[in-house]
Design a protein around this motif. Structure first.
Motif, short mmCIF file in Angstrom:
data_model
loop_
_atom_site.label_atom_id
_atom_site.label_comp_id
_atom_site.label_asym_id
_atom_site.label_seq_id
_atom_site.Cartn_x
_atom_site.Cartn_y
_atom_site.Cartn_z
N PRO A 61 15.10 -38.19 -17.76
CA PRO A 61 16.51 -38.26 -18.13
C PRO A 61 17.43 -37.67 -17.06
O PRO A 61 18.54 -38.18 -16.85
CB PRO A 61 16.59 -37.46 -19.44
N LEU A 62 16.99 -36.61 -16.37
CA LEU A 62 17.81 -36.02 -15.33
C LEU A 62 17.97 -36.99 -14.15
O LEU A 62 19.05 -37.13 -13.58
CB LEU A 62 17.20 -34.71 -14.86
N SER A 63 16.89 -37.69 -13.83
CA SER A 63 16.94 -38.69 -12.77
C SER A 63 17.87 -39.85 -13.15
O SER A 63 18.67 -40.33 -12.34
CB SER A 63 15.54 -39.21 -12.48
N ASN A 64 17.77 -40.31 -14.40
CA ASN A 64 18.65 -41.39 -14.86
C ASN A 64 20.12 -40.95 -14.80
O ASN A 64 21.00 -41.73 -14.44
CB ASN A 64 18.29 -41.80 -16.28
N TYR A 65 20.36 -39.72 -15.19
CA TYR A 65 21.71 -39.17 -15.18
C TYR A 65 22.26 -39.13 -13.76
O TYR A 65 23.40 -39.56 -13.50
CB TYR A 65 21.67 -37.77 -15.80
N LYS A 66 21.46 -38.64 -12.83
CA LYS A 66 21.89 -38.57 -11.43
C LYS A 66 22.18 -39.97 -10.89
O LYS A 66 23.17 -40.19 -10.18
CB LYS A 66 20.80 -37.91 -10.59
N ARG A 67 21.34 -40.93 -11.27
CA ARG A 67 21.54 -42.30 -10.81
C ARG A 67 22.87 -42.86 -11.32
O ARG A 67 23.60 -43.56 -10.63
CB ARG A 67 20.36 -43.15 -11.27
N MET A 68 23.21 -42.54 -12.59
CA MET A 68 24.47 -42.98 -13.16
C MET A 68 25.65 -42.36 -12.43
O MET A 68 26.64 -43.04 -12.12
CB MET A 68 24.53 -42.62 -14.65
N ILE A 69 25.55 -41.06 -12.14
CA ILE A 69 26.62 -40.36 -11.42
C ILE A 69 26.83 -40.97 -10.04
O ILE A 69 27.96 -41.25 -9.61
CB ILE A 69 26.30 -38.86 -11.30
N GLY A 71 25.98 -43.93 -9.08
CA GLY A 71 26.47 -45.30 -9.22
C GLY A 71 27.98 -45.36 -9.41
O GLY A 71 28.62 -46.37 -9.10
N ALA A 72 28.55 -44.27 -9.90
CA ALA A 72 30.01 -44.19 -10.08
C ALA A 72 30.71 -43.66 -8.83
O ALA A 72 31.93 -43.49 -8.84
CB ALA A 72 30.34 -43.30 -11.28
N GLY A 73 29.94 -43.39 -7.77
CA GLY A 73 30.54 -43.01 -6.51
C GLY A 73 30.60 -41.52 -6.23
O GLY A 73 31.30 -41.09 -5.30
N PHE A 74 29.88 -40.71 -7.00
CA PHE A 74 29.90 -39.27 -6.82
C PHE A 74 28.55 -38.77 -6.31
O PHE A 74 27.54 -39.46 -6.37
CB PHE A 74 30.18 -38.55 -8.15
#
Length: 343
Positions: A61-69, A71-74
């Motif tokens: 879940p932490l990896s998925n979260y980082k990927r989402m962040i 992906g939003a440019g941060f």
């Protein structure tokens, strides 16, 4: 260069996001120049039937979260959240499982290149006793008044004294700091909020400059450091530049919160960042003088009329934080111009 100093000459703002998926506020942050993020632990699970295959501090879940962040440019720089730690803080049975969960979080942050973990050692957590105070122009804001808790019994785990808190903190750091060093993750202790000696029969220990000196010597490591929340520290001292001169050269200030309050530690209200007078400009000049450029973030702000933020989350007004970010950027530009001849 010390790991507590960046030395890039560019202001680093790592604004906190509380959303489980991208929102228009994320777009606004990018539009005003924010490139880094302070995240919380992901709590949205992939199985819609609520079967929790992983905990939020696990790798997936932490990896998925980082990927989402990303992906939003941060860039996800900081986690300002933690697994349950109440039994660790109190030294109660079950603390071993909680310690293992913290270790797992630190190890996974290291694998994912998330550099800083913000934690605290408050038995009762951060407290506000009023959340609908009317501030400037009628903006809703929050405050703490010790008198509001005068009839409150101790929390569910009962009373605890300061000596016990120092003992459990030392035990915690002696175990977790070597793991943090191996993972290359810095631990940034947040001050008590509010910074008073006791709340409802429970002691609080991270509430003075002397306490943070003691923290840094409790386990000597470049990974044992401070979140310098100026809202809390301004209730401990009237000399923020002196505070910065004291701690920043140690290389152990890893993160800074800008939050403005009016009052005393036993009774205060949060106000707009520009209501702090000139103290924040003097503070920013001291950071720049010591070549410390962040990461910073703005902290609790009043809620502007018409904001989409819900009052159930006081202090995290989207519009209020955009105002504070602009003010912080102005402080930095003015300080660089004055001290280093920037333009």
């Amino acid at each position: 260069m010390s790991i507590g100093s960046v030395g890039t000459g560019r202001l680093r703002i790592a604004e906190i996001i509380l959303d489980s998926s991208p929102t228009v506020f994320w777009d606004m942050l990018r539009q005003v120049g924010v490139e880094e993020v302070t995240g919380i632990l992901p709590r949205a699970y992939p199985d819609w039937r609520q079967w929790r295959a992983w905990d939020p501090w696990d790798y997936a879940p932490l990896s998925n979260y980082k990927r989402m962040i990303e992906g939003a440019g941060f860039k996800l720089t900081i986690i300002e959240d933690n697994p349950p730690m109440d039994k660790l803080i109190y030294g109660l049975p079950g603390k071993e499982e909680q310690l293992n969960n913290v270790a797992k979080l630190i190890e996974n942050m290291g694998k994912l290149g998330i550099s800083t973990w913000v934690y605290n050692w408050m038995p009762t957590g951060w407290l506000r006793t009023r959340s609908t105070i009317r501030g400037r122009g009628g903006a809703y804001t929050a405050g703490f008044y010790e008198e509001d808790l005068k009839d409150s019994p101790p929390p569910k785990f009962g009373r605890i004294d300061a000596s016990t808190l120092w003992r459990t903190l030392k035990d915690f750091l002696e175990y977790i700091i070597p793991i943090a060093e191996s993972a290359n993750v810095r631990l940034a202790m947040h001050p008590d909020d509010p910074p008073i000696p006791e709340v409802a029969g429970t002691a609080r220990i991270m509430n003075s400059i002397e306490a943070f000196d003691k923290l840094l010597n409790l386990v000597k490591s470049e990974y044992n450091g401070i979140t310098m929340c100026l809202g809390n520290f301004s209730l401990m001292t009237s000399d923020l530049p002196g505070l910065i001169r004291h701690f920043v050269p140690t290389g152990r200030v890893f993160f800074v919160h800008f939050r403005a309050v009016k009052g005393t530690a036993r009774g205060f209200e949060e106000v707009f960042i520009d209501e702090a007078g000139g103290e924040f400009y003097l503070a920013m000049k001291e950071f720049v003088r010591h070549d410390f450029y962040g990461p910073f973030r703005v902290d609790h702000t009043p809620t502007l009329s018409g904001d989409i933020a819900q009052l159930s989350t006081p202090g995290y007004s989207a519009l209020g934080r955009l105002h504070a970010i602009g003010f912080l950027q102005g402080l930095f530009k003015a300080a660089v111009t004055e001290l280093k001849g920037g333009s």
